[in-house]
Design an enzyme around this catalytic site. Structure first.
Site, short mmCIF file in Angstrom:
data_model
loop_
_atom_site.label_atom_id
_atom_site.label_comp_id
_atom_site.label_asym_id
_atom_site.label_seq_id
_atom_site.Cartn_x
_atom_site.Cartn_y
_atom_site.Cartn_z
CG ASP A 174 -6.76 -3.01 -4.14
OD1 ASP A 174 -7.41 -1.93 -4.10
OD2 ASP A 174 -5.58 -3.10 -3.74
CB SER B 60 -0.98 -0.03 1.18
OG SER B 60 -1.98 0.95 1.05
CG HIS C 106 -5.67 -2.05 -0.33
ND1 HIS C 106 -4.79 -1.88 -1.38
CD2 HIS C 106 -5.19 -1.30 0.70
CE1 HIS C 106 -3.82 -1.05 -1.01
NE2 HIS C 106 -4.04 -0.69 0.25
#
Length: 436
Positions: free
Chosen positions: A338, A16, A391
């Site tokens: 995602d 991320s 995610h």
């Protein structure tokens, strides 16, 4: 780790936002002091075998714009729709959203997530790379020909055209009309603060919106439609103090000449379009991410009734596309991703920007895309699932874990089978005219 393991290079696994900061690290560690760590131009080549980026928002995420603009994303907007007025009223003197806005606008790192590359990457008033979609939320069965947020295939009934290039539109009509029919008034020269909407003594929480005045607020909505380029101007207009701090640490453009000395400054190091990968031809770089989940890509807004102390704009949850345009739901346009990062942001650099030897990848580091199609858990016993593409939950995806372990054990991207792609990221990337 290299020193204590017989000189074996490491595999680094950022996730991320960490993806952006490891890009920054690779520039910092090799740059000379005082700006950098002084490791020398071959530090990455000596120490890193591969960088496996998971769910990487390389080019930012649209939901960061909604968060900075109105402290909203899909979840807050839907909560407002279920309980009208609760979050917007000064309930028990809390001013909930205003507290959140003042707090989150001090988190300067969030500005690193503002979409990068402007209209060149994300599209303009009348185009976007992704094109037509079927964002039906219907659960897919085996052998279904259309998956959530995938391009409509030839021979099937076409869906309504979705132009994701308009990141923010005021009103559903502003999101749909051709630019030649869109009446707009430029907000940039508007006067702010001449006629205040609030009395300073009545508000416990003061946001920069309260300094704008009625004319400044009206000018924002009168512009009607904002692309990625004009969104940056919008944020400078509504939150100048925040953006002044952000501009000192981050940049969101595309470099004309990467050899320009200005790009030695750290503010460019987390933007892959304004920096070079290290000189490490034996290194590999991966982008691994989930696909098949509707992901926030653009927004329909409305102005709230003028009232004291409140944020003057919010996502218009009454804007829905129905069967004709299933990508628009509760004021949010969705694309493939995602759930947090759109495919365009996660995949473009490895699909095109870093593919082969380019000005962003001068040493030709091998770049691979590995996409993991989302398959939610069948029941509660599976927890968050072992085939999730979401995610965060992708970190428990068995296929992704196996790929990582194989690379850490010595396998190359070719050993994994090269790219594994379910989306149209390569097709979209070809539509983006970027000098390589």
């Amino acid at each position: 780790m290299v020193a204590t393991n017989g000189g074996k290079k490491v595999v680094v696994i950022p996730h991320s936002m960490g993806v952006l900061y490891f890009l920054h690290f690779m520039k910092w560690v090799e740059a000379p002091p005082p700006m950098g760590g002084g490791g020398g131009s071959d530090w990455c080549a000596k120490h890193i075998k591969a960088v496996i980026n998971i769910g990487g928002p390389f080019l930012g995420v649209p939901k960061s714009v909604a968060g900075l603009f109105s402290i909203e994303a899909r979840d807050i907007a839907v909560a407002r729709a279920f309980a009208p007025g609760v979050l917007d009223k000064d309930l028990f003197g809390l001013q909930t959203l205003e507290h959140l806005m003042r707090m989150t606008r001090t988190w300067d790192s969030t500005m690193s997530m503002i979409p990068k590359g402007g209209d060149t990457i994300w599209g303009g008033l009348d185009w976007s790379p992704e094109g037509y979609f079927n964002c039906s939320a219907k659960k897919q069965k085996i052998n279904d020909t259309i998956k959530p947020c995938q391009n409509v295939k030839e021979g099937l009934e076409p869906m309504k055209h979705v132009n994701y290039g308009r990141l923010i539109s005021f009103g559903k009509d502003a999101a749909e009309l051709h630019s030649s029919k869109l009446e707009r008034m430029d907000f940039r020269g508007s006067l702010k603060g001449r006629k205040s909407i609030v009395n300073a003594s009545t508000c416990d929480i003061w946001t920069e919106y309260h300094d704008m005045g009625i004319e400044g607020i009206r000018a924002v909505s009168d512009y009607r439609a904002y692309t990625t380029d004009s969104v940056l101007d919008l944020l400078h207009f509504v939150a100048p103090k925040m953006m002044k701090r952000g501009d000192a640490h981050f940049s969101h453009g595309i470099a004309d000449n990467l050899d320009d000395p200005k790009y030695k400054h750290y503010k460019y190091w987390s933007n892959p379009l304004e920096t070079k990968l290290p000189d490490a031809p034996d290194m590999e770089i991966y982008s691994m991410y989930g696909v098949g989940i509707p992901t926030e890509r653009a927004y329909v807004y409305r102005s709230t009734p003028q009232s004291e102390c409140h944020i003057p704009f919010q996502i218009d949850t009454s804007a829905n596309g129905g069967d004709e345009d299933p990508c628009l739901k509760d004021g949010v346009y969705s694309a493939n991703g995602d759930e947090t990062v759109p495919v365009l942001s996660a995949g473009f650099m490895c699909a095109k920007g870093w593919r082969g030897t380019t000005r962003f990848n001068p040493s030709g580091i091998r770049a691979y895309i590995r996409e993991y199609e989302h398959n939610p858990p069948a029941n509660l016993l599976e927890g968050r699932g072992t085939q999730s593409g979401a995610h965060v939950d992708i970190l428990g995806n068995f296929a992704l874990i196996e790929d990582i372990i194989r690379v850490a054990a010595g396998a190359s991207g070719e050993d994994l089978g090269g790219d594994r792609v379910h989306s149209d990221i390569f097709k979209w990337s070809e539509k983006i005219k970027l000098k390589l």
